[in-house]
Scaffold this active site. Structure first.
Site, PDB file in Angstrom:
ATOM      1  N   ARG A 185      -8.910   8.577   2.556  1.00 39.66           N
ATOM      2  CA  ARG A 185      -7.743   9.328   3.077  1.00 39.66           C
ATOM      3  C   ARG A 185      -8.122  10.143   4.321  1.00 39.66           C
ATOM      4  O   ARG A 185      -7.633  11.255   4.527  1.00 39.66           O
ATOM      5  CB  ARG A 185      -7.154  10.268   2.002  1.00 39.66           C
ATOM      6  CG  ARG A 185      -6.640   9.591   0.734  1.00 39.66           C
ATOM      7  CD  ARG A 185      -5.416   8.736   0.995  1.00 39.66           C
ATOM      8  NE  ARG A 185      -4.811   8.263  -0.227  1.00 39.66           N
ATOM      9  CZ  ARG A 185      -5.163   7.143  -0.860  1.00 39.66           C
ATOM     10  NH1 ARG A 185      -6.124   6.378  -0.385  1.00 39.66           N
ATOM     11  NH2 ARG A 185      -4.520   6.777  -1.960  1.00 39.66           N
ATOM     12  N   SER A 259       0.901  11.255  -3.727  1.00 39.19           N
ATOM     13  CA  SER A 259      -0.136  12.168  -4.232  1.00 39.19           C
ATOM     14  C   SER A 259      -0.199  13.392  -3.335  1.00 39.19           C
ATOM     15  O   SER A 259      -0.367  13.264  -2.123  1.00 39.19           O
ATOM     16  CB  SER A 259      -1.513  11.501  -4.195  1.00 39.19           C
ATOM     17  OG  SER A 259      -1.516  10.328  -4.966  1.00 39.19           O
ATOM     18  N   GLU A 355      -3.649  16.265   0.229  1.00 41.56           N
ATOM     19  CA  GLU A 355      -3.553  15.033   1.022  1.00 41.56           C
ATOM     20  C   GLU A 355      -2.398  15.149   2.027  1.00 41.56           C
ATOM     21  O   GLU A 355      -2.473  14.684   3.154  1.00 41.56           O
ATOM     22  CB  GLU A 355      -3.318  13.830   0.099  1.00 41.56           C
ATOM     23  CG  GLU A 355      -3.104  12.545   0.891  1.00 41.56           C
ATOM     24  CD  GLU A 355      -2.689  11.350   0.047  1.00 41.56           C
ATOM     25  OE1 GLU A 355      -3.368  11.041  -0.942  1.00 41.56           O
ATOM     26  OE2 GLU A 355      -1.678  10.721   0.405  1.00 41.56           O
TER      27      GLU A 355
HETATM   28  P1  FAD Z   1       4.428  10.584   8.441  1.00 36.39           P
HETATM   29  O1  FAD Z   1       4.637  11.326   7.176  1.00 36.39           O
HETATM   30  O2  FAD Z   1       5.578  10.458   9.354  1.00 36.39           O
HETATM   31  O3  FAD Z   1       3.204  11.240   9.227  1.00 36.39           O
HETATM   32  C1  FAD Z   1       2.004  11.534   8.565  1.00 36.39           C
HETATM   33  C2  FAD Z   1       1.022  12.160   9.561  1.00 36.39           C
HETATM   34  O4  FAD Z   1       0.658  11.210  10.556  1.00 36.39           O
HETATM   35  C3  FAD Z   1       1.629  13.340  10.335  1.00 36.39           C
HETATM   36  O5  FAD Z   1       0.594  14.248  10.610  1.00 36.39           O
HETATM   37  C4  FAD Z   1       2.147  12.699  11.615  1.00 36.39           C
HETATM   38  O6  FAD Z   1       2.206  13.607  12.684  1.00 36.39           O
HETATM   39  C5  FAD Z   1       1.085  11.628  11.850  1.00 36.39           C
HETATM   40  N1  FAD Z   1       1.621  10.423  12.518  1.00 36.39           N
HETATM   41  C6  FAD Z   1       2.562   9.580  12.030  1.00 36.39           C
HETATM   42  N2  FAD Z   1       2.731   8.540  12.861  1.00 36.39           N
HETATM   43  C7  FAD Z   1       1.897   8.742  13.906  1.00 36.39           C
HETATM   44  C8  FAD Z   1       1.614   8.024  15.104  1.00 36.39           C
HETATM   45  N3  FAD Z   1       2.246   6.875  15.409  1.00 36.39           N
HETATM   46  N4  FAD Z   1       0.678   8.525  15.942  1.00 36.39           N
HETATM   47  C9  FAD Z   1       0.030   9.682  15.661  1.00 36.39           C
HETATM   48  N5  FAD Z   1       0.265  10.404  14.547  1.00 36.39           N
HETATM   49  C10 FAD Z   1       1.180   9.944  13.685  1.00 36.39           C
HETATM   50  N6  FAD Z   1      -0.473   6.930   0.750  1.00 36.39           N
HETATM   51  C11 FAD Z   1      -1.529   6.147   0.432  1.00 36.39           C
HETATM   52  O7  FAD Z   1      -2.539   6.123   1.153  1.00 36.39           O
HETATM   53  N7  FAD Z   1      -1.537   5.378  -0.697  1.00 36.39           N
HETATM   54  C12 FAD Z   1      -0.491   5.339  -1.538  1.00 36.39           C
HETATM   55  O8  FAD Z   1      -0.524   4.629  -2.547  1.00 36.39           O
HETATM   56  C13 FAD Z   1       0.647   6.137  -1.226  1.00 36.39           C
HETATM   57  N8  FAD Z   1       1.720   6.153  -2.047  1.00 36.39           N
HETATM   58  C14 FAD Z   1       2.800   6.916  -1.745  1.00 36.39           C
HETATM   59  C15 FAD Z   1       3.903   6.902  -2.597  1.00 36.39           C
HETATM   60  C16 FAD Z   1       5.024   7.656  -2.316  1.00 36.39           C
HETATM   61  C17 FAD Z   1       6.208   7.615  -3.263  1.00 36.39           C
HETATM   62  C18 FAD Z   1       5.062   8.446  -1.137  1.00 36.39           C
HETATM   63  C19 FAD Z   1       6.295   9.240  -0.803  1.00 36.39           C
HETATM   64  C20 FAD Z   1       3.967   8.489  -0.292  1.00 36.39           C
HETATM   65  C21 FAD Z   1       2.817   7.727  -0.582  1.00 36.39           C
HETATM   66  N9  FAD Z   1       1.684   7.738   0.248  1.00 36.39           N
HETATM   67  C22 FAD Z   1       0.610   6.942  -0.046  1.00 36.39           C
HETATM   68  C23 FAD Z   1       1.640   8.590   1.436  1.00 36.39           C
HETATM   69  C24 FAD Z   1       2.317   7.970   2.681  1.00 36.39           C
HETATM   70  O9  FAD Z   1       3.142   6.908   2.322  1.00 36.39           O
HETATM   71  C25 FAD Z   1       1.275   7.461   3.683  1.00 36.39           C
HETATM   72  O10 FAD Z   1       0.425   8.505   4.085  1.00 36.39           O
HETATM   73  C26 FAD Z   1       1.935   6.853   4.937  1.00 36.39           C
HETATM   74  O11 FAD Z   1       0.968   6.217   5.726  1.00 36.39           O
HETATM   75  C27 FAD Z   1       2.655   7.893   5.772  1.00 36.39           C
HETATM   76  O12 FAD Z   1       3.372   7.193   6.766  1.00 36.39           O
HETATM   77  P2  FAD Z   1       4.550   7.877   7.553  1.00 36.39           P
HETATM   78  O13 FAD Z   1       4.946   6.977   8.664  1.00 36.39           O
HETATM   79  O14 FAD Z   1       5.622   8.293   6.632  1.00 36.39           O
HETATM   80  O15 FAD Z   1       3.797   9.153   8.139  1.00 36.39           O
HETATM   81  N1  EPU Z   2      -3.763  10.544 -14.865  1.00 38.56           N
HETATM   82  C1  EPU Z   2      -3.449  11.394 -15.887  1.00 38.56           C
HETATM   83  N2  EPU Z   2      -2.292  12.101 -15.812  1.00 38.56           N
HETATM   84  C2  EPU Z   2      -1.448  12.007 -14.748  1.00 38.56           C
HETATM   85  C3  EPU Z   2      -1.779  11.150 -13.699  1.00 38.56           C
HETATM   86  C4  EPU Z   2      -2.953  10.415 -13.774  1.00 38.56           C
HETATM   87  O1  EPU Z   2      -4.211  11.516 -16.868  1.00 38.56           O
HETATM   88  O2  EPU Z   2      -0.421  12.681 -14.764  1.00 38.56           O
HETATM   89  C5  EPU Z   2      -4.978   9.723 -14.969  1.00 38.56           C
HETATM   90  C6  EPU Z   2      -4.603   8.267 -15.270  1.00 38.56           C
HETATM   91  O3  EPU Z   2      -4.467   8.037 -16.634  1.00 38.56           O
HETATM   92  C7  EPU Z   2      -5.777   7.523 -14.693  1.00 38.56           C
HETATM   93  C8  EPU Z   2      -6.181   8.383 -13.495  1.00 38.56           C
HETATM   94  O4  EPU Z   2      -5.650   9.685 -13.719  1.00 38.56           O
HETATM   95  O5  EPU Z   2      -6.836   7.506 -15.596  1.00 38.56           O
HETATM   96  C9  EPU Z   2      -5.734   7.822 -12.158  1.00 38.56           C
HETATM   97  O6  EPU Z   2      -4.326   7.739 -12.109  1.00 38.56           O
HETATM   98  P1  EPU Z   2      -3.549   6.643 -11.212  1.00 38.56           P
HETATM   99  O7  EPU Z   2      -4.114   5.294 -11.468  1.00 38.56           O
HETATM  100  O8  EPU Z   2      -2.095   6.860 -11.395  1.00 38.56           O
HETATM  101  O9  EPU Z   2      -3.978   6.953  -9.732  1.00 38.56           O
HETATM  102  P2  EPU Z   2      -4.151   8.305  -8.937  1.00 38.56           P
HETATM  103  O10 EPU Z   2      -5.595   8.638  -8.839  1.00 38.56           O
HETATM  104  O11 EPU Z   2      -3.256   9.365  -9.456  1.00 38.56           O
HETATM  105  C10 EPU Z   2      -4.467   7.096  -6.641  1.00 38.56           C
HETATM  106  C11 EPU Z   2      -4.014   7.335  -5.250  1.00 38.56           C
HETATM  107  C12 EPU Z   2      -2.617   6.765  -5.055  1.00 38.56           C
HETATM  108  C13 EPU Z   2      -2.692   5.261  -5.286  1.00 38.56           C
HETATM  109  C14 EPU Z   2      -3.178   5.027  -6.717  1.00 38.56           C
HETATM  110  C15 EPU Z   2      -3.424   3.555  -6.977  1.00 38.56           C
HETATM  111  C16 EPU Z   2      -5.082   9.307  -4.364  1.00 38.56           C
HETATM  112  C17 EPU Z   2      -4.968  10.752  -4.044  1.00 38.56           C
HETATM  113  N3  EPU Z   2      -4.014   8.749  -4.939  1.00 38.56           N
HETATM  114  O12 EPU Z   2      -3.604   7.837  -7.490  1.00 38.56           O
HETATM  115  O13 EPU Z   2      -2.209   6.990  -3.712  1.00 38.56           O
HETATM  116  O14 EPU Z   2      -1.427   4.665  -5.105  1.00 38.56           O
HETATM  117  O15 EPU Z   2      -4.440   5.720  -6.923  1.00 38.56           O
HETATM  118  O16 EPU Z   2      -4.545   3.132  -6.249  1.00 38.56           O
HETATM  119  O17 EPU Z   2      -6.116   8.704  -4.084  1.00 38.56           O
HETATM  120  C18 EPU Z   2      -1.095   8.570  -2.309  1.00 38.56           C
HETATM  121  O18 EPU Z   2      -2.158   8.652  -1.680  1.00 38.56           O
HETATM  122  O19 EPU Z   2      -0.055   9.192  -1.975  1.00 38.56           O
HETATM  123  C19 EPU Z   2      -1.045   7.712  -3.490  1.00 38.56           C
HETATM  124  C20 EPU Z   2       0.042   7.608  -4.240  1.00 38.56           C
END
Ligand code: FAD
Ligand code: EPU
Length: 359
Positions: A185, A259, A355
């Site tokens: 991240r 997250s 994050e």
């Molecule tokens: P924004 O929120 O618009 O911007 C994020 C940051 O990047 C800000 O600081 C912004 O200024 C900067 N930025 C954006 N675009 C540019 C650009 N073109 N040039 C320079 N700076 C820029 N993330 C994960 O890694 N893994 C996951 O599994 C994951 N799951 C998610 C699930 C949900 C339900 C949600 C809501 C979010 C999740 N995220 C996850 C976080 C998010 O989706 C990612 O970080 C995504 O890449 C953000 O993209 P965005 O375009 O919305 O960025």
């Molecule tokens: N867990 C709990 N309770 C909870 C949530 C999780 O006990 O309420 C435990 C689960 O049982 C499991 C562990 O924590 O043993 C990990 O949980 P999960 O697999 O849901 O993944 P996570 O660590 O919570 C991370 C990433 C996600 C990504 C998933 C799948 C980070 C900060 N988050 O979540 O990314 O989608 O793994 O790879 O690394 C994001 O970055 O926004 C994001 C959603």
């Protein structure tokens, strides 16, 4: 600074069709609620979107002394209050096949393309590498910012290069893999080069004969429950989508940014000490000396999961996700995250890092 208004006038087509179009550039005092997945109702002093590098350059020349915020999908930001500057929304589109051989393709993708749409495009063409990253919200341009990752894959695994405009000089630079300092991240754009570049396109190398990564437990279970023994990239994508939909709140229904905290990485010895106290603590080995502990587990065990404070709280199904149920204030959500950080520090001597980008 010049503020231009949008106005399109249509005159009857038979009497010399005239169309006068003033290009809409900067709008004043815009509510960003539709542009952030937390659904926070906050205002920006100025707002504009851009769909080309030239449009971006001319916008930048208009707003020289203003504070800037670049937004993609707004899915990783939390606004503490109104933004007293210029918000520029990236809408540069386009997916270009720039190289192809027997094994790989390289695609150059506009930073404003929706990430999941791009993933679906690669899957429909049979190009593998990002199927595990299905359904992550946001834009292509933000994908390198925090090296998005899920289910055992990060974009650094397929990243080839990116182009970014330097705000100070207006020059376009190319960044290769080694320039980006990708980590968990993390990237150089969140550290030394923070707020200095606007990413305009990203190139990825995808595989025509992909090695599927189904090692992440939940994927294997999901495939098994669907009786799939020889999965395709589409099967893996479908499984990831189903898992994500069962755990994570849909921002269209409940405001959130995924997250809220990173999973902390601690030393092997710290982990062993914790394990003596909490024998069920889940973990992922990072390297010989480091272990990643799920912050969701720590927060859950500490009793925060599902806690609601009026219109905001900790999600019921995923303790790592903070949510806005209805018109919450960003600063209340930040205060809740401070309380969680303090509590986890006291209980486990682990300092959680956010994050989400706090604006
Ligand atoms: P924004 O929120 O618009 O911007 C994020 C940051 O990047 C800000 O600081 C912004 O200024 C900067 N930025 C954006 N675009 C540019 C650009 N073109 N040039 C320079 N700076 C820029 N993330 C994960 O890694 N893994 C996951 O599994 C994951 N799951 C998610 C699930 C949900 C339900 C949600 C809501 C979010 C999740 N995220 C996850 C976080 C998010 O989706 C990612 O970080 C995504 O890449 C953000 O993209 P965005 O375009 O919305 O960025
Ligand atoms: N867990 C709990 N309770 C909870 C949530 C999780 O006990 O309420 C435990 C689960 O049982 C499991 C562990 O924590 O043993 C990990 O949980 P999960 O697999 O849901 O993944 P996570 O660590 O919570 C991370 C990433 C996600 C990504 C998933 C799948 C980070 C900060 N988050 O979540 O990314 O989608 O793994 O790879 O690394 C994001 O970055 O926004 C994001 C959603």
């Amino acid at each position: 600074m010049m503020i231009k208004q949008s106005k399109t006038v249509f005159v009857h087509p038979k009497s010399n069709y005239i169309r006068i179009k003033f290009v809409k550039m900067l709008q004043e005092n815009v509510n960003l609620k539709p542009y952030n997945t937390f659904g926070l109702s906050i205002r920006t002093k100025y707002f504009a979107s851009f769909s080309s590098i030239n449009a971006l350059k001319s916008l930048l020349s208009e707003v020289k002394n203003e504070k800037l915020l670049i937004l993609g999908g707004g899915s990783n930001v939390l606004f503490q209050g109104n933004f007293h500057g210029v918000t520029l929304r990236n809408e540069i589109k386009g997916i270009e096949l720039v190289e192809e051989n027997d094994k790989n393709v390289i695609l150059k993708v506009g930073a404003g393309v929706v990430w999941h749409d791009f993933v679906m495009h690669t899957i429909s063409n049979g190009w593998g590498g990002i199927e595990n990253l299905s359904l992550i919200p946001g834009s292509v341009g933000a994908s390198p910012m925090q090296n998005i990752g899920a289910y055992g894959v990060e974009i650094k695994d397929v990243f080839e290069a990116l182009e970014a405009l330097e705000i100070e000089t207006g020059k376009l630079h190319t960044f290769f893999h080694e320039d980006c300092q990708f980590g968990y991240r993390e990237s150089v754009f969140k550290k030394e080069l923070k707020d200095q570049y606007i990413i305009t396109s990203v190139s990825y190398r995808l595989s025509k004969n992909p090695n599927l990564n189904t090692s992440y437990g939940a994927i294997e279970e999901e495939l098994k429950s669907r009786n799939i023994t020889h999965p395709t990239i589409k099967d893996v994508s479908d499984a990831v989508i189903a898992i994500r939909q069962s755990k994570l709140p849909d921002p269209k229904e409940i405001g959130n940014a995924g997250s809220f905290f990173k999973n902390p990485v601690i030393s092997q010895s710290e982990y062993e000490a914790l394990q003596r106290q909490y024998e069920n603590i889940p973990s992922y080995q990072v390297d010989e000396n480091h272990v990643k502990v799920p912050a969701g587990w720590l927060i859950d065990q500490s009793g925060w999961k599902g806690k609601t404070f009026g219109n905001y709280g900790v999600h019921k199904k995923q303790a790592l996700v903070l949510v806005n149920y209805d018109d919450a204030k960003g600063k209340d959500i930040v205060a809740l995250s401070d309380q969680i950080i303090a509590d986890i520090k006291e209980r486990y001597n682990i300092v959680l890092e956010r994050e989400v980008n706090i604006i």
